[in-house]
Each structure stands twice: as C-alpha cells, then as structure tokens.
Design an enzyme around this catalytic site. Structure first.
Site, PDB file in Angstrom:
ATOM      1  N   PHE A 147       0.874  -1.331  -0.496  1.00  0.00           N
ATOM      2  CA  PHE A 147       0.299  -0.639   0.474  1.00  0.00           C
ATOM      3  C   PHE A 147       1.117   1.383   0.053  1.00  0.00           C
ATOM      4  CE2 PHE A 147      -2.123   3.752   1.863  1.00  0.00           C
ATOM      5  CZ  PHE A 147      -3.651   3.534   0.669  1.00  0.00           C
ATOM      6  N   ASP A 232       9.313   2.871   2.700  1.00  0.00           N
ATOM      7  CA  ASP A 232       8.162   3.887   2.397  1.00  0.00           C
ATOM      8  C   ASP A 232       7.726   3.355   3.537  1.00  0.00           C
ATOM      9  OD1 ASP A 232       5.917   4.912   2.520  1.00  0.00           O
ATOM     10  OD2 ASP A 232       4.614   3.746   0.883  1.00  0.00           O
ATOM     11  N   LYS A 261       1.987  11.185   7.293  1.00  0.00           N
ATOM     12  CA  LYS A 261       1.127  11.444   7.961  1.00  0.00           C
ATOM     13  C   LYS A 261       1.707  11.938   9.473  1.00  0.00           C
ATOM     14  CE  LYS A 261      -1.028   7.286   6.762  1.00  0.00           C
ATOM     15  NZ  LYS A 261      -0.573   6.243   5.908  1.00  0.00           N
TER      16      LYS A 261
HETATM   17  C1  LIG Z   1      -0.899   6.404   4.073  1.00  0.00           C
HETATM   18  C2  LIG Z   1       0.098   5.381   3.789  1.00  0.00           C
HETATM   19  C3  LIG Z   1       0.550   5.877   1.966  1.00  0.00           C
HETATM   20  C4  LIG Z   1      -0.332   6.865   1.790  1.00  0.00           C
HETATM   21  O1  LIG Z   1      -0.281   8.420   2.410  1.00  0.00           O
HETATM   22  P1  LIG Z   1      -1.652   9.567   1.865  1.00  0.00           P
HETATM   23  O2  LIG Z   1      -1.295  10.532   3.073  1.00  0.00           O
HETATM   24  O3  LIG Z   1      -2.970   9.032   2.478  1.00  0.00           O
HETATM   25  O4  LIG Z   1      -1.454   9.700   0.766  1.00  0.00           O
HETATM   26  C5  LIG Z   1       1.859   5.605   1.349  1.00  0.00           C
HETATM   27  N1  LIG Z   1       2.624   4.893   1.947  1.00  0.00           N
HETATM   28  C6  LIG Z   1       2.017   4.271   2.694  1.00  0.00           C
HETATM   29  C7  LIG Z   1       3.218   2.777   4.004  1.00  0.00           C
HETATM   30  C8  LIG Z   1       0.801   4.505   3.955  1.00  0.00           C
HETATM   31  O5  LIG Z   1       0.642   4.392   5.500  1.00  0.00           O
END
Ligand SMILES: *Cc1c(COP(=O)(O)O)cnc(C)c1O
Length: 409
Positions: A147, A232, A261
């Site tokens: 994700f 990520d 985040k």
């Molecule tokens: C939440 C998330 C994203 C995307 O972040 P947004 O601010 O919702 O665009 C990307 N990678 C990971 C691992 C995430 O948990």
C-alpha cells in the site's frame, strides 16, 4: 451484531455525510466533535480511546500542546509563500529531518502518495541520468500486498482489487514480487532496474512484519546490483515501531525514505522524501514541485514533530510498551485471535473468521470505548498514540479480550 443506531451519536451528521460526501469510506458510526491526547469525544459526549491514531498521523495524540503551539505561532507569522520565494521555516525543518533520518537532503511534499510519486520520479531519473538505463526502460520492483497511496500510478501496481480495478489504463514499469521473498527480488532485478520499493512493515496489509534478515538482505542486494532501496516509512516511521524509522530495527539504511502521516503532527498534511545529495540532485529547478510543499506552516509543524522525536523519548516509550502489548495480545491467541503481530505500539490481530469479521470486532470495541480499524476481512489493527500510558494500553487490550470472550459466548 451491533446496531448502528444504538452506537450512533448524532444520526443527523451521519445522514448528512451520507448524502453529500462521496462514499469512498465506510466509517464506524461515531461522530467526533472534540479530541485531546489519546481520546476523542463524540457529539453526544461519549469518550473513546483512539487506538487508530489516524493511521499513525496522530503519533503524538490529538492536539499535542507543543505542536498546536508551533502551529499557532506560525499562523501569526506567515503561512504560505510558495517555493517561488524562500521562507525562514523550510531550511530549519529540512535540516532537522535530514539529521533525524541520516540523509543529506529533503524534498517536502504534502500527502504520502505525493511523497511516493516523488520517490518514483527521482528513482527513474536517477536510473537514466546516473545509472545509464536506456530512456523509457526503467523498472521498479514492488511487493505483493503493498500500500503506497491512491494516485493512478501507485494503484497501477496495487494487487488489491478495490484499490486497483476500473482505474486503467495503468502506468507501466513496475514488477511485483512476493513480500518477504529475497530470491524473488534477486530474480526480478535486471540491468534496467532503478529501485526496489518496500514497506519495512506492511501496515495496511495488517501489520505484516517480514522475517528477520529480509531488510538487510534487500539492502545487500540493492547495493550489489546498483539499485536504489526505497523504504516507504509513511506509516511505519517516526516512532511507531520504537525507533525513528522501522528500518533501524535491523540496522538498515535505505537510499530513499518516504515520510508522511505523523510528520504533520495531526495538524496539517506534511510529507517528504529523504535522500543523499547524489540521488536528490537529479531534481533540478522546474523538474518537480508542489504549490503547498514546504510551506512555512507545514515546515514549522514538521520541525516541531522532528524536535519531539530528536529526544528519542517517544521511541523509547513505544519500545518499552511493546512487551506489555505483545504479552496482553499474545494471551488472546487461541481465545478468538488466530495470530498477533506486534512491533512497538503497532499491532495486527487476525481474529478467527468463524467468530466475527474485523469490522464487527471494531464495532464491538467501539461499544467498549475503543476505536480501531479493520483491514482485510478479519484482521484489526491497533496503533494508539505513542503518548499512551501502560494503564491506558491495558484498557485497549482488556476491551479486545472482552469483545472476543463475548463473541465466543
Ligand atoms: C498512508 C500511506 C501512504 C499514503 O499516504 P496518504 O497521505 O494517504 O497519501 C503511503 N504509504 C504508506 C505505507 C501508507 O501507510
């Protein structure tokens, strides 16, 4: 099954949202009107522990006083300049963040998906301009179950049908391999491979923690084959796992990190890519940008977040509570839970699907004053603010134990 109306705080708000807000979510029937620390209060005065923390966007709790103060102070000075001009917040923010994650440079964006898009663009450009991959041929290896956000390119390599289907044509150039399988990554690497994109822990997939040695193995493989390792850390980073970055747990240093985040302190969207100069400098004026990225309000809040993490105290607290969390949740295995995975203050719990779905478990938890989020069928995810106390953490695990006990009858 919990009745929705029984739980509902103010059905009018829910009905209104249902009419005029797009149905891209299916929220629990709790209407939050006020939030402070680890608690949220609904519009009829019921208080809940927030055990989701905005998917880790609220690592320091709701309205952390120091973060709110940083935002208020900056609101009185300047809020938006655009990058057409310099501002006095961006440099100090980037310096502090770069130091925290051990990289030379920061490229600020707003949302997580934008940070991932930025990292993908940097990796491709690096492949063409530094590695010598023929133009248009760069490949990026991604993981099954990933994700990384919701943009068209990112969902092109998602294997979640809900995220992926009916949004094509899809962006080419991505090769997916099973998560945790080093040999599959090695087999997928070619002369045209620019990067490997990996979540050190797959959060949305249910807090999937790879076997020990996987991340160091990826690091070694990427170094040996001249491929960028992109971690990520948007959900796993910034204290959640008991370290500043989840990669640190195994002493791994990626070539690029995506962060988001918690970087915005639960106040404003702030994301970033961190990399060393030899990678980051493929980006030159005009070749990438964002109207809001690096704005002074975001930078001031982001800097305050990094300052909180620079002391190491939140990471240490998460690490300390990990054993309590793991012990309490571990006792639920065989008592309605099939498996639990814990790292720091982050847990995935696979509930016996015969017993209840994750959504049903979350509704039952809400009735006991704990808000959590299901993911993929019968898995629920717990990620309370890092400011939680041991007693409060036990309130969450006790509530889950009670939910499972009641479901078993
Ligand atoms: C939440 C998330 C994203 C995307 O972040 P947004 O601010 O919702 O665009 C990307 N990678 C990971 C691992 C995430 O948990």
């Amino acid at each position: 099954m919990t009745s929705m109306t029984e739980l509902s705080t103010n059905q009018a708000y829910i009905d209104l949202e249902d009419q005029v807000a797009a149905h891209n979510y299916s929220p629990l029937p709790v209407v939050v009107g006020h939030a402070e620390g680890i608690h949220v209060t609904d519009v009829e005065g019921r208080t809940y522990i927030d055990a989701l923390s905005g998917y880790s966007a609220l690592n320091f709790g709701h309205r952390h006083p120091g973060l709110v103060q940083a935002a208020k102070d900056q609101l009185d000075r300047s809020t938006l300049t655009s990058r057409a001009f310099h501002n006095d917040q961006l440099g100090p923010f980037c310096e502090a963040l770069a130091r925290l994650v051990g990289k030379d440079m920061i490229l600020p964006m707003n949302t997580g998906a934008e940070a991932v898009e930025t990292a993908l663009k940097i990796a491709r450009k690096w492949a063409y301009q530094v590695k010598g991959v023929p133009e248009g041929q760069a490949e990026i290896i991604v993981m099954d179950g990933n994700f990384h956000g919701r943009t068209t390119t990112i969902i092109s390599f998602s294997d979640d049908p809900e995220a992926h289907d009916h949004y094509g044509p899809y962006t080419p150039g991505f090769v997916a391999v099973p998560y945790g399988d080093l040999a599959a990554v090695e087999a997928a690497i070619t002369d045209n491979t620019a990067a490997v994109l990996v979540e050190p822990i797959q959060g949305e997939q249910g807090v999937m923690i790879p076997a020990e040695g996987y991340l160091p193995g990826l690091r070694e493989l990427c170094t040996r084959t001249n491929v960028l390792m992109i971690a990520d850390e948007i959900q796993s980073g910034l204290g959640r796992t008991g370290t500043s970055l989840a990669c640190e747990y195994e002493g791994v240093e990626a070539d690029m990190y995506t962060l988001g985040k918690a970087l915005g302190g639960g106040i404003v969207p702030v994301s970033a890519v961190a990399a060393d100069a030899e990678v980051m400098n493929v980006i030159t004026p005009g070749t990438h940008g964002s109207t809001f990225g690096g704005n002074p309000l975001a930078a001031a809040v982001g800097k305050a977040v990094v300052d909180l993490l620079a002391t190491g105290e939140h990471q240490a607290h998460a690490k300390e509570l990990e054993s309590v969390f793991a012990e309490e949740l571990g006792q639920l295995v065989g008592q309605g839970a099939e498996r639990v995975r814990v790292r720091g203050l982050w847990a995935g719990i696979d509930i016996d699907p015969e017993l209840m779905t994750g959504k049903e478990a979350c509704k039952a938890l809400a009735k006991k004053g704990v808000l959590a989020k299901d993911t993929h069928g019968s898995t629920i995810r717990l990620a309370p603010p890092l400011t939680i106390t041991e007693d409060e953490l036990r309130q969450i695990t006790d509530a889950l134990a009670a939910v499972l006990a009641e479901a078993r009858g």
